[in-house]
Design a protein around this motif. Structure first.
Motif, mmCIF file in Angstrom:
data_model
loop_
_atom_site.group_PDB
_atom_site.id
_atom_site.type_symbol
_atom_site.label_atom_id
_atom_site.label_comp_id
_atom_site.label_asym_id
_atom_site.label_seq_id
_atom_site.Cartn_x
_atom_site.Cartn_y
_atom_site.Cartn_z
ATOM 1 N N GLU A 171 -50.916 -16.703 32.495
ATOM 2 C CA GLU A 171 -50.488 -15.303 32.569
ATOM 3 C C GLU A 171 -51.690 -14.355 32.614
ATOM 4 N N ALA A 172 -52.804 -14.761 32.000
ATOM 5 C CA ALA A 172 -54.014 -13.927 31.979
ATOM 6 C C ALA A 172 -54.888 -14.151 33.213
ATOM 7 N N GLY A 173 -54.441 -14.980 34.132
ATOM 8 C CA GLY A 173 -55.225 -15.235 35.327
ATOM 9 C C GLY A 173 -56.429 -16.127 35.078
ATOM 10 N N ARG A 174 -56.399 -16.928 34.019
ATOM 11 C CA ARG A 174 -57.506 -17.827 33.703
ATOM 12 C C ARG A 174 -57.228 -19.208 34.294
ATOM 13 N N ASP A 175 -58.162 -19.700 35.079
ATOM 14 C CA ASP A 175 -58.004 -21.009 35.692
ATOM 15 C C ASP A 175 -58.412 -22.098 34.704
ATOM 16 N N ILE A 176 -57.596 -23.136 34.612
ATOM 17 C CA ILE A 176 -57.895 -24.293 33.765
ATOM 18 C C ILE A 176 -58.101 -25.508 34.674
ATOM 19 N N LEU B 174 -61.752 -21.926 31.993
ATOM 20 C CA LEU B 174 -61.324 -22.109 30.603
ATOM 21 C C LEU B 174 -60.952 -23.567 30.384
ATOM 22 N N SER B 175 -61.596 -24.198 29.422
ATOM 23 C CA SER B 175 -61.247 -25.563 29.030
ATOM 24 C C SER B 175 -60.337 -25.519 27.808
ATOM 25 N N VAL B 176 -59.301 -26.361 27.819
ATOM 26 C CA VAL B 176 -58.359 -26.446 26.702
ATOM 27 C C VAL B 176 -58.255 -27.908 26.281
ATOM 28 N N VAL B 177 -58.400 -28.150 24.978
ATOM 29 C CA VAL B 177 -58.306 -29.503 24.425
ATOM 30 C C VAL B 177 -57.276 -29.482 23.303
ATOM 31 N N GLY B 178 -56.396 -30.481 23.296
ATOM 32 C CA GLY B 178 -55.365 -30.579 22.269
ATOM 33 C C GLY B 178 -55.685 -31.643 21.247
#
Length: 342
Positions: A266-271, A275-279
């Motif tokens: 929604e914020a226009g951030r590409d993953i 932006l890296s995301v780790v769970g």
């Protein structure tokens, strides 16, 4: 003429199991009752035949013959969250294999000592507790002293010796490893969305994240308080994502990561482009998200089996088999992590 009833299929007996497995009835009985005087190869063969024939031990007959009714109650505040559900599955599988029946009692958030005692079928009945949250910890502390208990807990005791009847995963080391991985990709720091703690102390995963950033001399952002759900992760990061200097986020579980990924889109951030995301946990859907989620795999089922193993050793130290091992946490690298933007 009315149709005759179909012939009723006879249930498999202990003698059927013994005949097919090529062992004595006494050997089958030892396997069912978790006795140690059986080789591992024979135990495995008997258990395989039991599964193939669908044999179920007759608990009432065991009790009438003077044997104990072998049962255990599992206390947990949640059967839906992945970690608790997988731990419960491991406990139930191990107990059933050892010939124990399993009852499950779901705790209320404010369960007290009187309520806990009422949940047990008989005084002194064996109990396992999944104490990953404050309700589970309170239940563990409220159990009467005569109750044989083993527990899967979030963390080892903060002070004093380890409790020999408690077991845990090394979340702290796993979170530190995941944080170091993100730093190794070139991120200047790592933000963190935290799960709630089971005690007044920081959660193990939060401490591991802090350990890694401190050892690397990197900026330590304030952890963002989250809950357990995707919605709480989504709400926690919406304002944070407006800051383009934020390039890496570690999440306290995979559900939080799911909400973070939604907020990022929604914020226009590409993953993972910017932006890296780790769970954390490696729940089954994480491999099928778009992009697939980099996460820490935890062996909750193995932890549950080991927890029952502890309880079994406590109940029958002479005959119970050794407590099974479980796998160490493992970082599973997928598509949601990468270097920061140039």
């Amino acid at each position: 003429m009315p149709a005759q009833d179909a012939p009723r299929t006879r249930s498999a007996s202990i003698w059927d199991v013994a005949r097919v497995a090529g062992v004595s009835q006494q050997t089958v009985s030892r396997v069912i009752n978790g006795k140690a005087r059986v080789s591992e190869a024979t135990r495995a063969r008997v258990l395989q035949v039991i599964a193939e024939l669908g044999y179920r031990p007759n608990r009432l007959a065991q009790a009438l013959a003077g044997g104990p009714v072998r049962s255990v109650t599992v206390l947990t505040s949640d059967t839906a969250l992945y970690g608790a559900a997988a731990t419960l599955r491991g406990m139930e599988e191990a107990a059933r294999t050892a010939g124990f029946s399993v009852g499950i009692s779901v705790l209320e958030r404010n369960s007290g000592q009187a309520d806990i005692a009422l949940r047990l079928n008989r005084p002194g009945e064996a109990v396992m507790v999944i104490a990953f949250d404050d309700a589970g910890v309170r239940a563990l502390r409220a159990l009467p002293a005569d109750v044989p208990v083993a527990a899967a807990v979030e963390r080892r005791p903060d002070d004093g010796p380890d409790d020999p009847w408690q077991i845990w995963l090394d979340d702290r080391a796993a979170a530190a490893h995941a944080t170091r991985y993100l730093l190794s990709l070139g991120h200047q720091t790592v933000h963190y969305v935290a799960i709630p703690s089971s005690t007044s102390a920081l959660p193990q995963r939060t401490q591991g994240w802090q350990d890694a950033l401190g050892a690397a001399g990197r900026p330590l952002p304030e952890p963002l308080p989250g809950g357990w759900s995707p919605r709480s992760g989504y709400l926690a990061v919406r304002s944070l994502l407006a800051d383009r200097s934020v390039t890496a986020i570690l999440c306290g579980n995979d559900d939080l990561a799911l909400g973070v990924m939604r907020a990022a889109r929604e914020a226009g951030r590409d993953i993972p482009g910017d932006l890296s995301v780790v769970g954390f946990d490696d729940s089954p859907p994480s491999a099928y998200l778009n992009p697939s989620l980099t996460t820490v795999r935890l062996d909750f089922e193995g932890l549950g089996r080991a927890c029952f193993g502890l309880l079994h050793r406590r109940l029958d130290p002479q005959n119970a088999p050794a407590v099974p091992a479980w796998s160490e946490p493992e970082l599973i690298v997928r598509e949601s992590s990468g270097p920061p933007p140039a």
